[in-house]
Design a protein around this motif. Structure first.
Motif, PDB file in Angstrom:
ATOM      1  N   ILE A  10      -1.472  -9.977  -4.571  1.00  0.00           N
ATOM      2  CA  ILE A  10      -1.936  -9.216  -5.733  1.00  0.00           C
ATOM      3  C   ILE A  10      -2.584  -7.903  -5.289  1.00  0.00           C
ATOM      4  CG2 ILE A  10      -3.702  -9.218  -7.561  1.00  0.00           C
ATOM      5  CD1 ILE A  10      -3.090 -12.233  -7.900  1.00  0.00           C
ATOM      6  N   CYS A  11      -3.341  -7.961  -4.165  1.00  0.00           N
ATOM      7  CA  CYS A  11      -4.045  -6.766  -3.682  1.00  0.00           C
ATOM      8  C   CYS A  11      -3.093  -5.651  -3.259  1.00  0.00           C
ATOM      9  CB  CYS A  11      -4.951  -7.136  -2.502  1.00  0.00           C
ATOM     10  SG  CYS A  11      -6.396  -8.119  -2.961  1.00  0.00           S
ATOM     11  N   THR A  12      -1.827  -5.976  -3.017  1.00  0.00           N
ATOM     12  CA  THR A  12      -0.851  -4.943  -2.628  1.00  0.00           C
ATOM     13  C   THR A  12      -0.252  -4.238  -3.844  1.00  0.00           C
ATOM     14  OG1 THR A  12       1.083  -6.431  -2.627  1.00  0.00           O
ATOM     15  CG2 THR A  12      -0.256  -6.330  -0.607  1.00  0.00           C
ATOM     16  N   ILE A  13      -0.561  -4.747  -5.044  1.00  0.00           N
ATOM     17  CA  ILE A  13       0.018  -4.195  -6.275  1.00  0.00           C
ATOM     18  C   ILE A  13      -1.075  -3.463  -7.043  1.00  0.00           C
ATOM     19  CG2 ILE A  13       1.250  -4.743  -8.407  1.00  0.00           C
ATOM     20  CD1 ILE A  13       2.022  -7.433  -7.068  1.00  0.00           C
ATOM     21  N   PRO A  14      -0.947  -2.161  -7.278  1.00  0.00           N
ATOM     22  CA  PRO A  14      -1.993  -1.426  -8.000  1.00  0.00           C
ATOM     23  C   PRO A  14      -2.261  -2.054  -9.364  1.00  0.00           C
ATOM     24  CG  PRO A  14      -0.413   0.087  -7.029  1.00  0.00           C
ATOM     25  CD  PRO A  14       0.164  -1.287  -6.864  1.00  0.00           C
ATOM     26  N   HIS A  15      -3.537  -2.244  -9.698  1.00  0.00           N
ATOM     27  CA  HIS A  15      -3.859  -2.826 -11.014  1.00  0.00           C
ATOM     28  C   HIS A  15      -5.236  -2.395 -11.500  1.00  0.00           C
ATOM     29  CE1 HIS A  15      -5.096  -5.807  -7.965  1.00  0.00           C
ATOM     30  NE2 HIS A  15      -5.995  -6.258  -8.811  1.00  0.00           N
ATOM     31  N   CYS A  16      -5.546  -1.111 -11.326  1.00  0.00           N
ATOM     32  CA  CYS A  16      -6.754  -0.561 -11.932  1.00  0.00           C
ATOM     33  C   CYS A  16      -6.641  -0.663 -13.457  1.00  0.00           C
ATOM     34  CB  CYS A  16      -6.939   0.901 -11.549  1.00  0.00           C
ATOM     35  SG  CYS A  16      -6.971   1.242  -9.778  1.00  0.00           S
ATOM     36  N   SER A  17      -7.768  -0.742 -14.122  1.00  0.00           N
ATOM     37  CA  SER A  17      -7.763  -0.729 -15.585  1.00  0.00           C
ATOM     38  C   SER A  17      -6.992   0.483 -16.091  1.00  0.00           C
ATOM     39  CB  SER A  17      -9.200  -0.689 -16.116  1.00  0.00           C
ATOM     40  OG  SER A  17      -9.924  -1.816 -15.699  1.00  0.00           O
ATOM     41  N   PHE A  18      -6.202   0.274 -17.149  1.00  0.00           N
ATOM     42  CA  PHE A  18      -5.331   1.280 -17.757  1.00  0.00           C
ATOM     43  C   PHE A  18      -4.140   1.651 -16.880  1.00  0.00           C
ATOM     44  CE2 PHE A  18      -9.338   2.780 -20.077  1.00  0.00           C
ATOM     45  CZ  PHE A  18      -9.012   2.073 -21.233  1.00  0.00           C
ATOM     46  N   ASP A  19      -3.997   1.032 -15.721  1.00  0.00           N
ATOM     47  CA  ASP A  19      -2.879   1.360 -14.828  1.00  0.00           C
ATOM     48  C   ASP A  19      -2.430   0.110 -14.079  1.00  0.00           C
ATOM     49  OD1 ASP A  19      -0.976   2.876 -13.550  1.00  0.00           O
ATOM     50  OD2 ASP A  19      -2.343   3.678 -12.036  1.00  0.00           O
ATOM     51  N   ALA A  20      -2.190  -0.958 -14.851  1.00  0.00           N
ATOM     52  CA  ALA A  20      -1.892  -2.258 -14.230  1.00  0.00           C
ATOM     53  C   ALA A  20      -0.519  -2.791 -14.625  1.00  0.00           C
ATOM     54  CB  ALA A  20      -2.971  -3.263 -14.611  1.00  0.00           C
ATOM     55  N   LEU A  21       0.385  -1.918 -15.050  1.00  0.00           N
ATOM     56  CA  LEU A  21       1.689  -2.390 -15.528  1.00  0.00           C
ATOM     57  C   LEU A  21       2.540  -2.991 -14.414  1.00  0.00           C
ATOM     58  CD1 LEU A  21       2.708   0.328 -18.147  1.00  0.00           C
ATOM     59  CD2 LEU A  21       1.480  -1.828 -18.476  1.00  0.00           C
ATOM     60  N   GLN A  22       2.350  -2.519 -13.168  1.00  0.00           N
ATOM     61  CA  GLN A  22       3.100  -3.119 -12.066  1.00  0.00           C
ATOM     62  C   GLN A  22       2.720  -4.585 -11.890  1.00  0.00           C
ATOM     63  OE1 GLN A  22       3.676  -0.876  -8.320  1.00  0.00           O
ATOM     64  NE2 GLN A  22       2.712   0.862  -9.344  1.00  0.00           N
ATOM     65  N   LEU A  23       1.426  -4.875 -11.968  1.00  0.00           N
ATOM     66  CA  LEU A  23       0.996  -6.263 -11.846  1.00  0.00           C
ATOM     67  C   LEU A  23       1.406  -7.058 -13.080  1.00  0.00           C
ATOM     68  CD1 LEU A  23      -0.368  -8.446 -10.230  1.00  0.00           C
ATOM     69  CD2 LEU A  23      -2.574  -7.716 -11.159  1.00  0.00           C
ATOM     70  N   ARG A  24       1.361  -6.438 -14.239  1.00  0.00           N
ATOM     71  CA  ARG A  24       1.833  -7.122 -15.455  1.00  0.00           C
ATOM     72  C   ARG A  24       3.263  -7.605 -15.278  1.00  0.00           C
ATOM     73  NH1 ARG A  24       3.808  -3.719 -20.473  1.00  0.00           N
ATOM     74  NH2 ARG A  24       5.483  -3.557 -18.923  1.00  0.00           N
ATOM     75  N   ASP A  25       4.137  -6.722 -14.830  1.00  0.00           N
ATOM     76  CA  ASP A  25       5.546  -7.087 -14.666  1.00  0.00           C
ATOM     77  C   ASP A  25       5.733  -8.150 -13.588  1.00  0.00           C
ATOM     78  OD1 ASP A  25       6.067  -5.232 -16.624  1.00  0.00           O
ATOM     79  OD2 ASP A  25       6.731  -3.662 -15.235  1.00  0.00           O
ATOM     80  N   TYR A  26       4.929  -8.060 -12.540  1.00  0.00           N
ATOM     81  CA  TYR A  26       4.970  -9.054 -11.467  1.00  0.00           C
ATOM     82  C   TYR A  26       4.600 -10.440 -12.000  1.00  0.00           C
ATOM     83  CZ  TYR A  26       3.416 -11.477  -7.183  1.00  0.00           C
ATOM     84  OH  TYR A  26       3.220 -12.384  -6.175  1.00  0.00           O
TER      85      TYR A  26
END
Length: 422
Positions: A10-26
């Motif tokens: 998870i730490c390798t996937i950017p997921h700052c607030s308002f910019d977490a769509l990559q983790l969402r899709d994952y």
């Protein structure tokens, strides 16, 4: 440990607030591969279900990005996991990782990964679905000795004032307060952590400075780490090791009402306002979170918290009165209600399994916002509790996770989910 490996991924996937769509899709892809039916709502919440569940696990998947985050370089010594010069995101990536592990192990489970919790519980407030199992185990707590069944109410207070530039002529200085410890404005407000905005404003006032520009703070729910200002004054006569001073030459204009801005910040009382001796918890607190200068408008943001609705209203009234006295206009945003503690069947089950590993565990409330409080308010009859491993100094570059504590909590969660497979 598989959960720790999942968190490191998870730490390798950017997921700052308002910019977490990559983790969402994952997470959506992971849920589908694990046999879940998945729905994403308009607020980017991920709701997934498999089988006939009697329990729902819930965590938020955004993180507060401080320092070098979202570029997270992990430091793992076998006992403590931290990040080099950044927040770690164990709040609440660890909860997400535990949920992923349970999703692989159990056939009857309901899960909710909520979005943008760290910026006002946006996902939780926007969620319009229903927890069909009627039991919600939130994994966003940060102390292994507690089963949390209550949380504080909170609200953002915005104060703004128009401040055009007026002529002035004197020496021009850049002032910087950088890399203070920071921390969670609810959980760590009792520690009297220094506030960079307060330090900067005091320094300017004591040197008879006039503001040209000023900005500071990172997140509404974090104690400010950094603040910068441009000022003019005769000379710097008052020193503070926390303030870096750089002379820039000569300035020719300053902000109108700059003295009002400094007066508001310097007269504002940061931190704990009242404490409950019986519960051993902060009752009322308030944090000056941010200041920003933009197109002739200065905006200040405060985050008020209280374990009661009356206490929150009192904090709002006092802060608004002070701000209006200094000429600011005041507005309120993102209110979350207090979650009043209630001990039911589900809470007792969670406590039972927690106490098997740790007899010191007891029911507690937390001086911070928890999403389960929002969900309980939305859905009549929903039972909820919150647990989690020891996570220290969230929302700061000092955030770190106790690995042994994670292992304990993960085993408890597995036992609870297994109990509700019957």
């Amino acid at each position: 440990m598989e959960i720790l490996d999942k968190f490191k991924e998870i730490c390798t996937i950017p997921h700052c607030s308002f910019d977490a769509l990559q983790l969402r899709d994952y997470l959506v892809d992971f849920a589908k591969k694990s046999g879940f039916s998945v729905r994403i709502d308009e607020f980017d919440n991920i709701y997934a279900i498999k089988g006939k569940p009697k329990i729902c696990l819930q965590s938020h998947y955004d993180m507060v990005c401080v320092g070098d985050a979202p570029n997270i370089e992990l430091i793992d010594d076998g006992k403590i996991l931290r990040a080099k010069n950044s927040s770690l995101g164990a709040d609440n990536g660890i909860g997400v990782a535990i949920m992923m592990d349970m999703m692989e192990k159990f056939e009857n489970l309901e899960v909710l990964f909520s979005a943008n919790e760290e910026v006002g519980l946006i996902g939780a407030n926007g969620f319009n679905g229903r927890i069909i199992s009627g039991r919600l185990l939130n994994l966003d707590s940060e102390h292994e000795d507690g089963v949390f069944i209550g949380c504080a109410a909170g609200e953002l207070i915005h104060a703004k004032i128009k401040a055009s530039k007026v002529p002035a002529n004197n020496r021009l200085y850049e002032l910087s307060v950088l890399n203070l410890p920071g921390g969670h404005s609810g959980l760590e407000i009792i520690k009297d952590i220094p506030n960079s905005i307060k330090i900067l404003a005091e320094f300017i006032a004591k040197n008879n400075g006039k503001i040209v520009d000023i900005n500071g703070g990172e997140r509404s729910n974090s104690i400010p780490v950094n603040a910068k200002g441009i000022v003019i004054c005769d000379e710097i006569i008052h020193s503070d090791d926390r303030v870096v001073v750089r002379e820039l030459g000569v300035g020719e204009e300053v902000l109108e009402f700059g003295d009002n801005i400094l007066a508001l910040i310097n007269s504002f009382s940061q931190g704990v306002r009242s404490y409950d001796e019986n519960l051993k918890i902060v009752r009322d607190s308030i944090n000056l979170s941010r200041i920003k200068s933009n197109d002739g408008v200065i905006e200040l943001e405060f985050f008020a918290r209280s374990m009661s609705e009356d206490g929150l209203e009192r904090l709002k009234f006092e802060t608004a009165s002070l701000a209006k006295l200094a000429g600011f206009k005041v507005s309120f945003f993102e209110r979350s209600g207090a979650w009043t503690p209630k001990i039911g069947e589900f809470a007792n089950v969670v406590l039972k399994f927690m106490q098997e590993n740790n007899p010191k565990v007891k029911f507690q409330a937390v001086h911070a916002g928890l999403e389960c409080g929002v969900f309980v308010a939305k859905q009549n009859g929903l039972e909820a509790a919150s647990i989690g491993p020891n996570i220290y100094s969230p929302h700061s570059i000092n955030e770190h996770l106790e690995i042994d504590s994670l292992e304990k909590i993960a085993k408890v969660v597995e036992k609870i989910v297994a109990y509700y497979q019957k």
